[in-house]
Write an enzyme that holds these catalytic residues in place. Structure first.
Site, mmCIF file in Angstrom:
data_model
loop_
_atom_site.group_PDB
_atom_site.id
_atom_site.type_symbol
_atom_site.label_atom_id
_atom_site.label_comp_id
_atom_site.label_asym_id
_atom_site.label_seq_id
_atom_site.Cartn_x
_atom_site.Cartn_y
_atom_site.Cartn_z
ATOM 1 N N LYS A 104 0.797 -1.352 0.014
ATOM 2 C CA LYS A 104 0.023 0.008 -0.053
ATOM 3 C C LYS A 104 0.821 1.234 0.076
ATOM 4 C CE LYS A 104 -3.825 2.088 2.546
ATOM 5 N NZ LYS A 104 -4.800 1.840 3.954
ATOM 6 N N SER A 179 -9.324 2.021 2.583
ATOM 7 C CA SER A 179 -8.469 2.975 1.887
ATOM 8 C C SER A 179 -7.245 2.119 1.182
ATOM 9 C CB SER A 179 -7.655 3.898 2.879
ATOM 10 O OG SER A 179 -7.115 3.276 3.818
ATOM 11 N N SER A 203 -10.438 -0.142 6.336
ATOM 12 C CA SER A 203 -9.459 -0.046 5.073
ATOM 13 C C SER A 203 -9.008 -1.333 4.670
ATOM 14 C CB SER A 203 -8.342 0.940 5.407
ATOM 15 O OG SER A 203 -9.017 2.339 5.926
#
Length: 534
Positions: A104, A179, A203
């Site tokens: 990420k 996210s 997320s």
């Protein structure tokens, strides 16, 4: 570039061009490599039956394809090719030897930006790898790409002004969640076999559920967060966590087994030295499972409710005991603990992140509310849910009281859990994937996931069914619990999801990740037996 040329030619298998100098082997079919589950792939890499470069370039090629389709990758980590050469010279050790891993955006990789979707963070490369990336490399893994996030991370969509909108690989008109949305899209599309993301309100779990894969949010400090950037630095009320995403539960277990090692504990001494407990994960003892179909705050979609009911029935038929668990005051938890806890300074820290940025996208409402004068917030809280009141300034006394309230709530929840003598909990997970743009309008729908960040319990998601025509028809009767603007908007976000995956959430008490995974594995196994489409 050479890596791009190689990726394209490698995807063609035997037609690999003569200009490629990476040593493609025509007898190795990339499709067969990409079809292997992580435990099997890892075994073949470690026993030498699959060369690391064949696996690496198979995934580089597939990642390129998925990135073209979904816009999920922000950067190719060029040093991954050097890492590949080092791995080939190593003894075949490490549980993740030769495994390509996606990372990420907000997790530091040396020499690369961790932008969080902010323009001001461009060209500010990290000085060193985060601890989790260091441990992955020591276990033989090869981090090879970074993936997209929403601006500031405080959103469960995946869009920012640098890299744009990421799309769901299963249906491009739907959000991949956030996210960790780039991770969800890349793993869900088959372009990565293992991804590492973060979770402060769902997320990891939103992208996994929306993209039809598995993920686990561990207890906040089970894995190191050193070198992991946060959307709201310093807040402690709602626990953030680092965790893995993969196609199946066994892959998540292998990842945690690899990460929970002496390297993790020595590189970050704040992480408790708790190695992976294989005995708990492998147990076959019947479980006592709590369950609920709704949190009485966000009305579940018909598919969400059916997913819990069908999973409950499968578990009972397999010999487990299911016990009703009643949630109360979830609205109080969401507004007074979660929102208030994250925006205790009136949103000042959050707003400061946007200084000099173009204030657009999924965080516009948050920014507007955070900047609103106190009198306007007071007025607005009379005509809406207390969301507005939650973004206000608090004194030090009030912050301490809030932390005490959250601690008390946690103990009360555990007491209710223990009174029922539960091992684990079966819960709904928001789904199906919302249409693009809807997550920004429906921030309150994080109630099913954020509860377990406030409690700091490990929680994972497993896909168990697909939306049916009957689910879509029943959606016409959706009213919600408040009949307000949010409740009127939710069915619009759910609509059009026929054929999309729906997951359930599996929860355990703090530090019991292995038990959570064992429960997830049981749910996955039973669902696979019942449904041939997974």
């Amino acid at each position: 570039s050479r890596k791009r040329r190689h990726a394209v030619c490698y995807r063609q298998g035997p037609k690999c061009s003569r200009s490629c100098r990476q040593g493609c082997h025509p007898s190795v079919n990339p499709v067969s490599i990409l079809s292997l589950p992580l435990p099997e792939l890892s075994k073949k890499l470690r026993d030498g039956s699959l060369p690391p470069d064949h696996v690496f370039y198979a995934y580089v090629g597939k990642a390129l394809q998925i990135a073209t389709e979904t816009n999920c990758i922000t950067e190719f980590l060029q040093e991954s090719e050097s890492q590949l050469r080092k791995v080939k010279l190593m003894e075949r050790q490490g549980l993740l030897y030769g495994v390509p891993v996606s990372i990420k955006d907000s997790i530091d990789c040396q020499g690369h930006d961790s932008t969080l979707g902010f323009i001001k963070h461009l060209n500010k490369p990290a000085a060193e790898d985060s601890v989790v990336v260091q441990v992955l490399k020591r276990q033989g893994a090869i981090p090879f790409v970074k993936t997209n996030v929403p601006q500031s991370l405080i959103s469960y969509d995946c869009k920012n002004l640098i890299f744009g909108q990421t799309r769901n690989p299963l249906l491009y008109t739907r959000s991949p969640g956030g996210s960790s949305g780039g991770e969800g899209a890349l793993v869900g599309g088959g372009g990565s076999i293992l991804g590492i993301g973060t979770d402060v309100g769902g997320s990891l779990r939103f992208p996994a559920a929306f993209c039809g894969i598995c993920a686990i949010k561990p207890t906040g400090n089970r894995l190191s967060k050193r070198g992991v950037m946060s959307g709201i630095v310093g807040q402690k009320a709602v626990a953030a966590a680092v965790g893995p995403m993969a196609k199946d539960v066994e892959s998540l277990a292998l990842c945690l087994r690899a990460l929970l090692c002496e390297d993790m504990f020595s590189l970050d001494s704040t992480v408790p030295p708790l190695p992976f407990n294989q005995e708990v994960y492998s147990s076959t003892e019947p479980l006592r499972i709590g369950y609920y179909e709704t949190d009485f705050f966000t009305m579940p979609s018909p598919a969400m409710r059916r997913a819990v009911r069908e999973t409950k029935q499968l578990l009972e038929e397999a010999g487990h005991t299911l016990v009703p668990f009643e949630l109360t005051n979830v609205d109080h938890v969401v507004f007074n603990y979660c929102v208030r806890g994250m925006f205790t300074d009136g949103g000042r820290s959050f707003v400061k992140n946007f200084k000099g940025e173009l204030e657009k996208g999924s965080t516009a409402l948050f920014l507007w509310l955070a900047k609103a004068p106190h009198w306007l917030k007071t007025l607005l809280c009379w005509i809406s849910k207390p969301f507005v009141r939650s973004i206000s300034f608090y004194t030090v006394d009030e912050v301490w009281n809030l932390h005490q309230e959250i601690e008390d709530f946690r103990h009360q929840f555990i007491a209710q859990w223990n009174k029922l003598n539960l091992d684990v909990m079966l819960c709904p997970m928001l789904g199906p994937a919302f249409g693009i743009g809807y997550p920004a309008k429906l921030s309150v729908a994080v109630s099913y996931t954020m509860l377990y960040n406030a409690l700091d319990f490990p929680a994972g998601v497993v896909p168990v069914t697909l939306v049916t025509d009957e689910d879509e028809e029943q959606l016409k009767g959706y009213r919600g619990y408040y009949q307000d603007w949010w409740d009127r908007t939710l069915p619009k976000a759910f609509r059009g999801g026929v054929g999309m995956p729906v997951a359930v959430q599996c929860v355990a008490l703090p530090w019991q990740e292995e038990l959570c995974l064992r429960f997830m594995k049981e749910v996955e196994t039973l669902s696979l037996k019942k449904n041939s489409f997974f």
